[in-house]
Each structure stands twice: as C-alpha cells, then as structure tokens.
Design a protein around this motif. Sequence first.
Motif, PDB file in Angstrom:
ATOM      1  N   ARG A 193       0.849  -1.274  -0.061  1.00  0.00           N
ATOM      2  CA  ARG A 193       0.016  -0.081   0.067  1.00  0.00           C
ATOM      3  C   ARG A 193       0.795   1.080   0.003  1.00  0.00           C
ATOM      4  O   ARG A 193       0.534   2.206  -0.923  1.00  0.00           O
ATOM      5  N   LYS A 248      -1.847  -5.996  -8.780  1.00  0.00           N
ATOM      6  CA  LYS A 248      -3.119  -5.153  -9.086  1.00  0.00           C
ATOM      7  C   LYS A 248      -4.307  -5.876  -8.359  1.00  0.00           C
ATOM      8  O   LYS A 248      -5.290  -5.102  -7.797  1.00  0.00           O
ATOM      9  N   ARG A 252      -7.120  -4.791  -5.093  1.00  0.00           N
ATOM     10  CA  ARG A 252      -8.251  -4.365  -5.312  1.00  0.00           C
ATOM     11  C   ARG A 252      -9.352  -5.306  -4.732  1.00  0.00           C
ATOM     12  O   ARG A 252     -10.508  -5.081  -4.577  1.00  0.00           O
ATOM     13  N   ASP A 253      -8.978  -6.509  -4.241  1.00  0.00           N
ATOM     14  CA  ASP A 253      -9.695  -7.564  -3.343  1.00  0.00           C
ATOM     15  C   ASP A 253     -10.456  -7.201  -2.376  1.00  0.00           C
ATOM     16  O   ASP A 253      -9.666  -7.019  -1.421  1.00  0.00           O
ATOM     17  N   PRO A 254     -11.907  -6.969  -2.137  1.00  0.00           N
ATOM     18  CA  PRO A 254     -12.550  -6.720  -1.015  1.00  0.00           C
ATOM     19  C   PRO A 254     -12.321  -7.766   0.018  1.00  0.00           C
ATOM     20  O   PRO A 254     -12.603  -7.632   1.192  1.00  0.00           O
ATOM     21  N   TRP A 287      -8.394   1.738   3.144  1.00  0.00           N
ATOM     22  CA  TRP A 287      -8.981   1.331   1.712  1.00  0.00           C
ATOM     23  C   TRP A 287      -9.406   2.319   0.724  1.00  0.00           C
ATOM     24  O   TRP A 287      -9.194   1.949  -0.417  1.00  0.00           O
ATOM     25  N   GLN A 288     -10.052   3.248   0.971  1.00  0.00           N
ATOM     26  CA  GLN A 288     -10.513   4.208  -0.131  1.00  0.00           C
ATOM     27  C   GLN A 288      -9.197   5.001  -0.768  1.00  0.00           C
ATOM     28  O   GLN A 288      -9.032   5.110  -1.886  1.00  0.00           O
ATOM     29  N   GLN A 291      -7.592   2.408  -2.991  1.00  0.00           N
ATOM     30  CA  GLN A 291      -8.215   2.343  -4.137  1.00  0.00           C
ATOM     31  C   GLN A 291      -8.109   3.596  -4.893  1.00  0.00           C
ATOM     32  O   GLN A 291      -7.996   3.487  -6.340  1.00  0.00           O
ATOM     33  N   VAL A 294      -4.598   3.114  -6.650  1.00  0.00           N
ATOM     34  CA  VAL A 294      -4.575   2.020  -7.639  1.00  0.00           C
ATOM     35  C   VAL A 294      -5.074   2.462  -8.958  1.00  0.00           C
ATOM     36  O   VAL A 294      -4.881   2.168  -9.880  1.00  0.00           O
ATOM     37  N   GLU A 295      -6.623   2.967  -8.790  1.00  0.00           N
ATOM     38  CA  GLU A 295      -7.144   3.501 -10.005  1.00  0.00           C
ATOM     39  C   GLU A 295      -6.281   4.454 -10.876  1.00  0.00           C
ATOM     40  O   GLU A 295      -6.180   4.533 -12.086  1.00  0.00           O
TER      41      GLU A 295
END
Length: 516
Positions: A193, A248, A252-254, A287-288, A291, A294-295
């Motif tokens: 992260r 990746k 992204r995995d919840p 997490w937000q 993400q 990552v995006e």
Amino acid sequence: MRRVLFAERISADKGERSESIESQHDKLSQRAQAEGVIVVGVAQDLSVSGDVDPFTRKALGPWLTEEGRTKWDEIWVTTQDRLSRDDEHTHDFLKQVVRQWGKRVVILDNPNLDFLTPEGRAIAYVQSIGPARELARIKARTKDSHERRRFTTRWPGGIPPFGYVPVSRFVEGKTATYLEQDPDMIKVLRFMREQILDGQSFFAVAKALNEKGEHTARDRARIRRGKPVHRRGAEEGVPEQWSETTVKSLLRDPALLGHKKHKGEVLYDSQGQPVMVAEPIFTDDEWQSLQAAVEARVQTKVRRVNGTSPLYGVVYCGECGSKAAHKGSIRSNGVEYRYYVCGSWPKESRCQGVSVRAGEVEEFIELQFLQRYGLEPVTERTWVPGTDNTRELEEVRKRIDRLRRDSVAGLWDDAQEEFRSLMHSLMARRDELAAEPVTQGRWDERETGETFQQLWGRLDLEGQRLQLIKSGYKVLLGRKTFTITPEPETWPERKARLIRLGHLTDTDTVSSEPGE
C-alpha cells in the motif's frame, strides 16, 4: 495368459461410505493369485468422485486410450460402483469396452455377470441406478451443507486470501475453520500500500516482492501443508513469482476488508451488509485511499521500469514520441559517455541521429526545476474519504426483487411471517441507503514544512525522477538538442512567484532577472 488391469477408486465425496484403496487392492490381488492371471497394471484413482467419467480419470484414463487398451484383456474392480456411480457413464463404459473392444469386465462381488448378453447388460444398468441415486443424495447433502455455511463466518475451504490463515476452532460442540490475520502477510500488504501511494507501479511492487523473497498466497498455503513451493511449469521448490496482475488484483480485492466471497462476488446478508469472514486488514479510510491510488495507476499510460534510465518517463523522442533509452559507453581513456536516444530506433528509421548527452539534459532539467519550484513549500497528499453506497444499494434492490419473485412462485407460502420480516428489513435498509448523500473521496494537500530545494537534496536518483514526473516535466529530444516543458519561466513570471512566496515585494526595484 490373461492380462488383467486393476481399477481402484476412492471417492472425493465426504458422505460416501466406500472401502479403502488398500482393501480393494488386497481383494483384487488375492483373486488374481487364485486364478493365476498376469496383473499388467493398477489404475489407482485417489479422491475421485463417482460421477467422473472413467475415460477422463487421471489413472484409469490412459489405459483406455487406443495405445493403452492394447496392454490388457480384462479390467477388474471390487464392486460395480468403483467403475462409476453414474448410470450413464456405466452404460457407456460397458458398451465401449465390452461390446466394441471385446474386452472383459470382472466385478468381484458378482463374477458371473456376463456383460456380453442383453440380460447381463440390463442387470448392470439396474445395479447402477442405486449408486447413482446415492451419489445424487450425497451431492444434495453437500450442497445443502455449503448453502447453510455460505452466509456464516466460517471459512468454506480452499486457499485463503493473502493476509489470512485458516485456523480450527471448537464452536458449539463442533470443530470448524475460520480465518485469522497473519502478522507477516499484514506487513507485506502495508508495504504494498505504501509503495502504491508513493507512486510506484504494480510492476515495481511485484519486482520488490520477488527480490525480498515474499511468497504468494498459494505458496504460503503449500508451506503450511508441509509441501514445497511450486511455480507452474517449473520444478518443485521453485517459488511462484509476483506479477503486475497479481499485485493489482490483490490490492483491489475486497477480501482484504474481511468480506466473504462466492464465485468471485461479495456475499451480502439479509440487511444488505457484506458477510464478514475475518477482521479487515485496512480501515475504511486506508482502503479508499488505496483504491484511489490504484485507480490512478491503472489509468496512467507510463509503465514504470526499474533500473533502466535516470529519467525514464521524462525524456522522449521528439520525432516519433517514443520513450527515450539511456545508453552508456566507456572510451579507451576511461571516460564514460552517456546519451539519451530514441527508444524505437532503428525500428523508427526517421529517428536516426536523435541523441543528446545525458549529462546536459539532467543538469538543465534540475536547474529549471529548482529555479521554478526550489522555494515552493513541499506538500503531501492526505486522503479525505467520501461516502458512496451505490453498489450496496443496488445489491439490496436485487435481493428485494429476488424475494418478490420467490414469493410469487410460492416459495414462502409456509413462512409468511419470516418473509414479511425479511422484506421489511431489506426495504428499510434500501431507504436508509437511498437517503445518504454520495460524496466523492478526494486528496487534500498539506505542507510538510520544507521546500523543494531541501527535498531535492536528500532524494536519490529514483526519487528525483519520480518528482519530475509528478511535477509534469517532459523533455523532447532532437538531433543533439532538446526542448523542455514546462518552458523556463520568464523573469516577470519568476518575480511574481517570488512575491507570492514573500521573497520579494511589489516595491522592489529589480527590473531584470539577477545574473542577466
């Protein structure tokens, strides 16, 4: 002399009561010794369900090929269901082996059954119906068991998500499997992260994990079972490698939030909330922000390549637009010469001669960066989380629609009170989610207390390269020349910047840039 093949199988169906492989082999061996036949092979299928076609079984299948069937005359099994528990598979097997190939099938508990006669085939077919029905009952029980456990916090089995390990607990008089966080894997995830938030690519993160010798989820599962690590296509003992795709997908995995999944999708309970199978590894804010990073990395077109060029992603060919390559050579006098050249030459013949000395480019761009930003305060991005329940709201609406269809079909006729309670809770949750405003998460900038000139001095080459990319710098190569964007500031622009930063005032009488 009769050539005999033993066909032995033990089922993967946990509910099936079947004799052991050892017992099957002993019975077949004793019979073979008594009749004086030659045993040419043993097709032993372990943990193979009774509904698997005999022709596709790992051990038996090769003996049923065109080459394999020339090595035997008879197939022996202890009971008919060792061939198959599927009535159609049994019928097709006997038709192929007995009638078309002219082979013999011997079943020890019914040795006088002649499959060449219509009566014998009819008896075999009738006998196969019982095992087929039992297999159907086993599958139904297994499915019901899985359905009951699906929406619980128990782990159904398989390879756990990276970050978790399976543990056995004694709950309500039974032993069940649950997931717990693994401290070592948590450190790896937090490292990943931090790297992504710092602007590193998925490729760079994967490369770092491979260099550190971090095992993947599959390899860790193998180690827990006492087995060697194994990369597909390689020998045992060779570990799996991390890749851009695995990094990746993992980030992204919840499942990292402790959410339980089925067939790749998150499971939701009757209230529309994700079913939790473990404690989340990241907080909602963490997490937000992950993400969002990552995006941003997914959308960028510049692929990060470690250890290639000090200005990779900054210097481009001015003719064809390709990323520049960093070339170096040492002359006979021991002096090293470095150049930036078109990365697509000689494929792009028009770019021949596009080359600039690396030192000139690096010195000039450093000077321009420090003149423009050196006195500017360094800021760091802080993630401000948003709220967006769109996905959860859609899932709740789908559950309401499914519940209504089931009611129309009469599936709730004998449980009207339970139906009304469930429908009421889902509709309440739907209204609650629909009333919540949707706000997008965003990054805020916060000053760190140092200037870019101070920061630049403590950055290594890689850090300086990343900073130039973040600041939007780009160099276009020509033939022994280059241009740079953003263009160097004019003195009026620089003066306005210095005034804004408090290093000059409007009353200062400097009319031209110092040094001119």
